[in-house]
Design an enzyme around this catalytic site. Sequence first.
Site, PDB file in Angstrom:
ATOM      1  N   TYR A 217       0.851  -1.200   0.000  1.00 15.01           N
ATOM      2  CA  TYR A 217       0.000   0.000   0.000  1.00 15.01           C
ATOM      3  C   TYR A 217       0.886   1.249   0.000  1.00 15.01           C
ATOM      4  O   TYR A 217       1.824   1.369   0.808  1.00 15.01           O
ATOM      5  CB  TYR A 217      -0.950  -0.003   1.219  1.00 15.01           C
ATOM      6  CG  TYR A 217      -1.644   1.338   1.337  1.00 15.01           C
ATOM      7  CD1 TYR A 217      -2.599   1.715   0.393  1.00 15.01           C
ATOM      8  CD2 TYR A 217      -1.277   2.257   2.311  1.00 15.01           C
ATOM      9  CE1 TYR A 217      -3.184   2.968   0.444  1.00 15.01           C
ATOM     10  CE2 TYR A 217      -1.860   3.514   2.377  1.00 15.01           C
ATOM     11  CZ  TYR A 217      -2.815   3.865   1.432  1.00 15.01           C
ATOM     12  OH  TYR A 217      -3.372   5.113   1.474  1.00 15.01           O
ATOM     13  N   HIS A 245       1.409  18.787   5.910  1.00 20.78           N
ATOM     14  CA  HIS A 245       0.453  17.901   5.241  1.00 20.78           C
ATOM     15  C   HIS A 245      -0.685  18.780   4.708  1.00 20.78           C
ATOM     16  O   HIS A 245      -1.769  18.829   5.284  1.00 20.78           O
ATOM     17  CB  HIS A 245      -0.048  16.898   6.287  1.00 20.78           C
ATOM     18  CG  HIS A 245      -0.831  15.757   5.733  1.00 20.78           C
ATOM     19  ND1 HIS A 245      -1.705  15.016   6.487  1.00 20.78           N
ATOM     20  CD2 HIS A 245      -0.875  15.217   4.492  1.00 20.78           C
ATOM     21  CE1 HIS A 245      -2.250  14.075   5.750  1.00 20.78           C
ATOM     22  NE2 HIS A 245      -1.764  14.169   4.525  1.00 20.78           N
ATOM     23  N   CYS A 270     -12.227  15.071   5.568  1.00 22.92           N
ATOM     24  CA  CYS A 270     -12.754  16.344   6.093  1.00 22.92           C
ATOM     25  C   CYS A 270     -12.802  17.432   5.031  1.00 22.92           C
ATOM     26  O   CYS A 270     -12.904  18.616   5.353  1.00 22.92           O
ATOM     27  CB  CYS A 270     -11.923  16.822   7.266  1.00 22.92           C
ATOM     28  SG  CYS A 270     -12.113  15.813   8.725  1.00 22.92           S
ATOM     29  N   LYS A 272     -10.420  18.034   2.392  1.00 21.75           N
ATOM     30  CA  LYS A 272      -9.164  18.640   1.924  1.00 21.75           C
ATOM     31  C   LYS A 272      -9.111  18.718   0.389  1.00 21.75           C
ATOM     32  O   LYS A 272      -8.906  19.792  -0.177  1.00 21.75           O
ATOM     33  CB  LYS A 272      -8.000  17.811   2.445  1.00 21.75           C
ATOM     34  CG  LYS A 272      -6.621  18.365   2.135  1.00 21.75           C
ATOM     35  CD  LYS A 272      -5.603  17.361   2.688  1.00 21.75           C
ATOM     36  CE  LYS A 272      -4.182  17.760   2.466  1.00 21.75           C
ATOM     37  NZ  LYS A 272      -3.302  16.588   2.685  1.00 21.75           N
ATOM     38  N   ASP A 287      -1.458  17.402  -1.264  1.00 21.75           N
ATOM     39  CA  ASP A 287      -1.101  16.607  -0.076  1.00 21.75           C
ATOM     40  C   ASP A 287       0.051  17.140   0.782  1.00 21.75           C
ATOM     41  O   ASP A 287      -0.100  17.209   1.991  1.00 21.75           O
ATOM     42  CB  ASP A 287      -0.805  15.160  -0.500  1.00 21.75           C
ATOM     43  CG  ASP A 287      -0.954  14.160   0.643  1.00 21.75           C
ATOM     44  OD1 ASP A 287      -1.811  14.383   1.516  1.00 21.75           O
ATOM     45  OD2 ASP A 287      -0.212  13.170   0.676  1.00 21.75           O
ATOM     46  N   ALA A 386      -9.655   2.879  -1.529  1.00 19.21           N
ATOM     47  CA  ALA A 386      -9.188   2.650  -2.907  1.00 19.21           C
ATOM     48  C   ALA A 386      -8.807   3.994  -3.523  1.00 19.21           C
ATOM     49  O   ALA A 386      -9.388   5.024  -3.169  1.00 19.21           O
ATOM     50  CB  ALA A 386     -10.275   1.980  -3.726  1.00 19.21           C
ATOM     51  N   ARG A 387      -7.860   3.983  -4.462  1.00 23.84           N
ATOM     52  CA  ARG A 387      -7.275   5.253  -4.904  1.00 23.84           C
ATOM     53  C   ARG A 387      -7.037   5.296  -6.410  1.00 23.84           C
ATOM     54  O   ARG A 387      -7.040   4.272  -7.075  1.00 23.84           O
ATOM     55  CB  ARG A 387      -5.928   5.440  -4.199  1.00 23.84           C
ATOM     56  CG  ARG A 387      -6.060   5.411  -2.670  1.00 23.84           C
ATOM     57  CD  ARG A 387      -5.490   6.610  -2.056  1.00 23.84           C
ATOM     58  NE  ARG A 387      -5.813   6.765  -0.649  1.00 23.84           N
ATOM     59  CZ  ARG A 387      -5.683   7.909  -0.008  1.00 23.84           C
ATOM     60  NH1 ARG A 387      -5.263   8.988  -0.645  1.00 23.84           N
ATOM     61  NH2 ARG A 387      -5.970   8.003   1.273  1.00 23.84           N
ATOM     62  N   ARG A 418     -13.804  17.779  11.135  1.00 24.36           N
ATOM     63  CA  ARG A 418     -15.216  17.374  11.059  1.00 24.36           C
ATOM     64  C   ARG A 418     -15.831  17.592  12.433  1.00 24.36           C
ATOM     65  O   ARG A 418     -15.491  16.902  13.387  1.00 24.36           O
ATOM     66  CB  ARG A 418     -15.292  15.908  10.645  1.00 24.36           C
ATOM     67  CG  ARG A 418     -16.690  15.346  10.516  1.00 24.36           C
ATOM     68  CD  ARG A 418     -16.627  13.887  10.080  1.00 24.36           C
ATOM     69  NE  ARG A 418     -16.250  13.784   8.682  1.00 24.36           N
ATOM     70  CZ  ARG A 418     -17.122  13.687   7.678  1.00 24.36           C
ATOM     71  NH1 ARG A 418     -18.425  13.682   7.928  1.00 24.36           N
ATOM     72  NH2 ARG A 418     -16.707  13.592   6.433  1.00 24.36           N
TER      73      ARG A 418
END
Length: 625
Positions: A217, A245, A270, A272, A287, A386-387, A418
């Site tokens: 991953y 970040h 949240c 981004k 990122d 999943a990306r 949040r």
Amino acid sequence: MHEYEISPEDQAKLAALNNPKVEKVVKDAIELMKPAKVMVFTDSLEEIQRFRQLAIDYQEEKRLKIDGHTIHYDGYHDQARDKAHTATLLPKGETLSRGLNVIEREQGLKEILSIMDGAMRNKVMVVRFFCLGPTHSRFAIPTLQITDSFYVGHSEDLLYRPGYEQFRQHLIDKNDFFYFWHSAGELDERNCTKNVDKRRIYIDPLEYRVFSVNNQYAGNSLACKKLALRLAIYRANHSDWLAEHMFLSAFYPLDRSRKTYFTGAYPSACGKTSTAMIPGATIVGDDIVYIREGKDGDMRAVNIEQGIFGIIKDVNPKDDPVIYKAITTPKEVIFSNVLTTDEGKVYWTGMGVDEYPTEGWNHAGKWKKGMKDSNGKEIPISHPNARFTVRIDELENIDEKLHDPEGAPVSGILYGGRDSDTTVPIAESLNWEHGVFIGATIESETTSATLGQEGVRKSSPMANMDFIIVPLGKYFKNHLKFGKKLKKCPKVFSTNYFLKDADGKYLNTKLDKKVWLLWAEGRVHGDYDGIETPIGVIPKYDDLRSLFAAVFDGRIYSKEEYNAQFSLKIDRYLAKYDRMEALFKDEPEMPDEFWNELERIRSQLHALKDNKGKSIILPEELQNN
Ligand code: SPV
Ligand code: MN
């Protein structure tokens, strides 16, 4: 001496660098991990293309129907960052804040090097060079990535700038680069890591290197991403800059007469990416940024990446039109852990189609609707994490400053979490110290998408907590010092897109954030007056009313909506500060400014409550205070 195959050309590529440290790092990796073959790659287009093909030849990726698209699967138990098995190696006695693992350095090195011993037997070791940040830039950090995963190298080709030439032309100090050893370890029949129980990710900041084994991953394996972020935070906090970040985007006023760069930090899920990609914005990165003082005393930020490794869940034409279009048309895209069908089509949760297939392949292997995992949990069509991976210059809203070696001038910083019941949708901090306090006190409620109980508040300073491998107090002090020395200090805003009413219904739609961002952009240029409160400056009703009407085609933003969203809920805020006090009180090296801010806001809120004789105050009642 371990015997292995290497071509004379590849040997020459290493020799051309004339860099004894690189040679030693490569040689030591070979001796330990014992690959059958070693391959070295430069920045040339042909070699990068060849590398991409090797990811397919070695079956770590598979071609899909649309030209340029491939799919990669991580193992069922290798779908997210493994915090429990990530540790920082530090000298005896040094500790980190809040659950960040530390292992005594000598002991940790011994453990991980023994796990990595022979990890590349019968495999190919690849040697890759990247650059974090634009090349030819004072922000840039060169990296040497050693891995046995072609998926890792291919992803890094999409996400990072090539770095071989930086080394070859001696544009860098020969000894000053981050280096990473990664091995996916033994693979199963699906080419996924077999021994996830022996997954380890050990950060060694004293040598600016990372060891990572038995994982695929990306958050664990692609060292240029979060593993390098930890090293960069260590370096920045022992110097005078910031490694954060954060996204980096340019926002525009309604008439598009100027552009204003913002960075923003949000815990996962949240908002981004949707903030960075708000319709009308141009994007530099989503990122990770490095931030330094610019020549004019302004704040300058670069995206250390050149691609996006984004969550694909809920990407659909309505909510994320730019990303949806980018990843559904021919171009180089790597999908991970989504459903694929025999015809090479991909499907994911929330993609906005009328009908989903009932079988195919996904992160669990061969999948059928209704299938359960060994814990009896139904396996969704795609993993929630999943990306997709795509280059930023493939997006329609790319910003011109993506590769600017001096970065983008930042005039606004957003922090958000949040929060269903406390924080107003947008407020501007009263000064830099207050802004740092806002970042330090970000909290986020857990959602049904995460494991465990829903609605539990988790604190993550600057949404960066997982990566802060220096004491938190030191990190806050570095932020405070950085802003204080700037001649042009950015404004800092708190945001909250998740307020709910007493019945649990959201008070705002997903798109309302466009208005908050327009207000923040305007505040940077002095366009709007605001109402000063202890927790910051909040917008005036009339300004929001005009903005809502302009953005949403005459939509009427009522005074009732405004009051529900912007009333100061004093008791809720006080409860938040009590939580923060409890959380930070035993933290060593905390700056005085943090406690001063906490006490200031707290006593002002108490005074306001006494003065008004109630704990929920309407904005209009705050106006003349
Ligand atoms: C995040 O979780 O913040 C990401 C994805 O950006 S990962 O690469 O896993 O860190
Ligand atoms: Mn991230």
